[in-house]
Scaffold this active site. Structure first.
Site, mmCIF file in Angstrom:
data_model
loop_
_atom_site.group_PDB
_atom_site.id
_atom_site.type_symbol
_atom_site.label_atom_id
_atom_site.label_comp_id
_atom_site.label_asym_id
_atom_site.label_seq_id
_atom_site.Cartn_x
_atom_site.Cartn_y
_atom_site.Cartn_z
ATOM 1 C CG ASP A 107 -6.099 4.627 4.523
ATOM 2 O OD1 ASP A 107 -7.246 3.951 4.656
ATOM 3 O OD2 ASP A 107 -5.247 4.931 5.251
ATOM 4 C CD GLU A 125 -7.756 1.847 1.588
ATOM 5 O OE1 GLU A 125 -8.524 2.147 2.613
ATOM 6 O OE2 GLU A 125 -7.114 1.035 1.472
#
EC number: 3.1.26.3
Length: 268
Positions: free
Chosen positions: A65, A133
């Site tokens: 992320d 992610e």
């Protein structure tokens, strides 16, 4: 312990090398295929080690992320040299939103590779975007930042994100919000003040107040910028980036929920 983990993954995934799978899916051969295996393991299917700890993709998701946001920020900063920070923030938010990442991951073919322990993966929202992610996090550890940066730009942004469409979508959030309030017979005001402590350049703080309830705020170098950011912040609170009909319906429900909470004495 690493040898035990390797044996356990071979038991779960089979003896065939995972390198060919990653190459087919992502277009390159990994140095450490085990990282990518972990990236596809949802916590519901965690591999439990002898010490009781669970191996799943949550830590890689956390790392990915941050890496993904840094790459997208850098890309937008270079691609749009004349645009404001507010514009760049809005575009980045749309690219890395859960809905966007879910869509990209599906189009990349992640569905067949995710390991999860429930009947229907659709039961868990953002399963695919979270895996994307995690893959970015695995790639960063395996190949480094420069390789990951090039992959995200060439294989993700340029293939699955329509930058021109994003950059031309509606950004006048204030007008759209005011229009909705007028149609819905709700009162709206922007409470905008100048920050007296700002020394180098003027800074303004704007709050969006609908039916007496503050739903969002924003800061900017001008009143206009602060008010646009405040209106945009409302869209983020209710979980929709597009300020469309669904967004307006959600604002309506949010107001009713806030009013009900206030009536119960839970809000001052």
């Amino acid at each position: 312990m690493f040898n035990w983990i390797t044996r356990e993954f071979r038991r779960v995934f089979g003896k065939d090398p995972y390198y060919r799978t990653i190459r087919s899916l992502l277009g390159f051969t990994p140095d450490n295929a085990e990282l990518y295996k972990v990236a596809f393991i949802h916590r519901s299917a965690s591999v439990v080690l002898p010490d009781g700890s669970a191996v799943n993709n949550e830590r890689l998701e956390f790392l990915g992320d941050a890496v993904l946001e840094a790459i997208v920020s850098d890309y937008l900063f270079i691609a749009y040299p004349e645009h404001t920070e507010g514009f760049l923030t809005q575009i980045r938010s749309r690219i890395v939103s859960r809905a966007s990442l879910d869509d990209i991951a599906r189009r990349m073919g992640f569905e067949a590779h995710i390991v999860a322990n429930f009947p229907d993966p659709a039961m868990y929202r953002h399963l695919y975007g979270n895996a994307l992610e995690a893959i970015v996090g695995a790639m960063y550890l395996d190949k480094g930042y420069e390789f990951t940066n090039r992959f995200v730009i060439d294989r993700v942004l340029r293939h699955y994100v329509d930058m021109e469409d994003l950059s031309h979508t509606e950004t006048d959030f204030k007008s759209r919000l005011i229009e909705w309030c007028q149609k819905s017979k709700r009162t709206i005001r922007f409470q905008t003040t100048q920050d007296s402590e700002a020394t180098r350049q003027p800074q303004f703080l704007s709050k969006v107040i609908i039916d007496g309830i503050e739903l969002g705020h924003g800061r900017g170098g001008s009143k206009k910028e602060a008010e646009q950011k405040a209106a945009w912040a409302v869209s983020q609170i209710v979980g929709n980036d597009d300020i469309g009909d669904y967004f307006m319906e959600t604002v309506d429900m949010t107001l009713e929920r806030y009013k009900a909470t206030a009536a119960d004495g839970q809000v001052n």
